[in-house]
Design a protein around this motif. Structure first.
Motif, mmCIF file in Angstrom:
data_model
loop_
_atom_site.group_PDB
_atom_site.id
_atom_site.type_symbol
_atom_site.label_atom_id
_atom_site.label_comp_id
_atom_site.label_asym_id
_atom_site.label_seq_id
_atom_site.Cartn_x
_atom_site.Cartn_y
_atom_site.Cartn_z
ATOM 1 N N LYS A 20 0.070 -1.955 -5.006
ATOM 2 C CA LYS A 20 0.419 -1.074 -3.883
ATOM 3 C C LYS A 20 -0.615 0.041 -3.731
ATOM 4 O O LYS A 20 -0.986 0.425 -2.621
ATOM 5 C CB LYS A 20 1.813 -0.476 -4.084
ATOM 6 N N ARG A 24 -2.823 0.495 -0.459
ATOM 7 C CA ARG A 24 -2.792 1.749 0.303
ATOM 8 C C ARG A 24 -4.203 2.222 0.630
ATOM 9 O O ARG A 24 -4.509 2.551 1.778
ATOM 10 C CB ARG A 24 -2.048 2.804 -0.521
ATOM 11 N N ILE A 50 3.762 1.339 2.836
ATOM 12 C CA ILE A 50 2.344 1.722 2.923
ATOM 13 C C ILE A 50 1.959 2.072 4.354
ATOM 14 O O ILE A 50 1.219 3.024 4.605
ATOM 15 C CB ILE A 50 1.456 0.555 2.414
#
Ligand SMILES: NC(=O)c1ccc[n+]([C@@H]2O[C@H](COP(=O)([O-])OP(=O)(O)OC[C@H]3O[C@@H](n4cnc5c(N)ncnc54)[C@H](OP(=O)(O)O)[C@@H]3O)[C@@H](O)[C@H]2O)c1
Length: 217
Positions: A20, A24, A50
């Motif tokens: 993640k 991002r 995100i």
């Protein structure tokens, strides 16, 4: 393929901290990011969290659609997942950031890997893919921290395919502050993966999210 603008980046295990965090930063840089998971629904939820145009689907679907695929699952699930995605990953740059580590009362330590390293395991399982090792020492906490504009470290990029390592160096450099540095052939990935245990020790002692810089280049 050294220009990464316009490429799509899939992240297997993109619902976890590391996936993640990378997702991002890549999405903020304007790349098309596809979050992968064993559950399409979890992937979609992670993509929604995100924003920045990220989307989510199951690991096989995102692996099939992306130009570059990052493997960000725990070492325990690494081999089986890649074996199941051989077809989807054929011909693609597959970036492995997996650190095979154990933890006990003394902290983190490197686990032995039959193939030499997680990255070499990926190369053995995926003979038709272009396996590159990178992003082992980037802290997920730093990647996710909205207060961190610039991520202050070098990403060591290892592999046997010059064009693929050049591309992944460029990919690392879409993250502000990061420099991608070639770190050797895939057979030297073990030291890079194992070094993460030392960095975790540094982090614990100094209450930090330490990164590496290579000097004189
Ligand atoms: N955390 C860091 O700061 C950091 C830094 C550098 C490198 N890494 C490396 O990046 C990898 C991921 O780290 P992480 O902290 O993000 O781990 P994590 O949160 O424990 O796992 C990431 C994702 O992998 C999927 N997963 C878990 N077990 C699996 C299995 N057996 N088979 C297939 N998928 C599985 C899960 O997604 P679904 O359940 O949605 O499928 C999970 O959300 C690790 O290999 C780690 O060594 C981590």
């Amino acid at each position: 393929m050294t220009d990464v603008n316009g490429l799509s980046i899939a992240i297997l295990g993109g619902t976890g901290d590391q996936g993640k965090g990378l997702a991002r930063r890549f999405a903020l840089a304007g790349l098309q990011v596809l979050i992968g998971s064993r559950s399409a629904q979890r992937a979609q939820e992670a993509a929604d969290s995100i924003g920045a145009g990220a989307s989510g689907d199951d690991n096989a679907a995102v692996a099939a659609r992306a130009d570059i695929v990052i493997v960000a699952v725990p070492y325990e699930g690494h081999k089986a997942l890649l074996e199941s995605l051989k077809g989807e990953l054929a011909g693609k740059i597959v970036v492995d950031c997996v650190n095979p580590l154990g933890f006990d009362k003394q902290g983190a330590y490197a686990l032995p890997v039959e193939e030499g390293s997680a990255a070499q395991q990926a190369a053995a399982v995926l003979p038709d893919s272009r396996v590159v090792a990178a992003f082992h020492h980037v802290s997920a906490v730093v990647l996710m921290d909205p207060a961190v504009d610039k991520v202050d470290l070098d990403v060591l990029v290892l592999g046997d395919d010059r064009e693929a390592t050049d591309t992944v160096q460029k990919l690392a450099e879409v993250i502000p502050g990061v420099r991608g540095v070639y770190g050797g052939r895939l057979r030297n990935a073990h030291q890079i993966e194992a070094l993460t245990a030392n960095i975790i020790s540094v982090n614990r002692r100094y209450k930090a999210h330490a990164g590496l810089r290579i000097t004189d280049i």
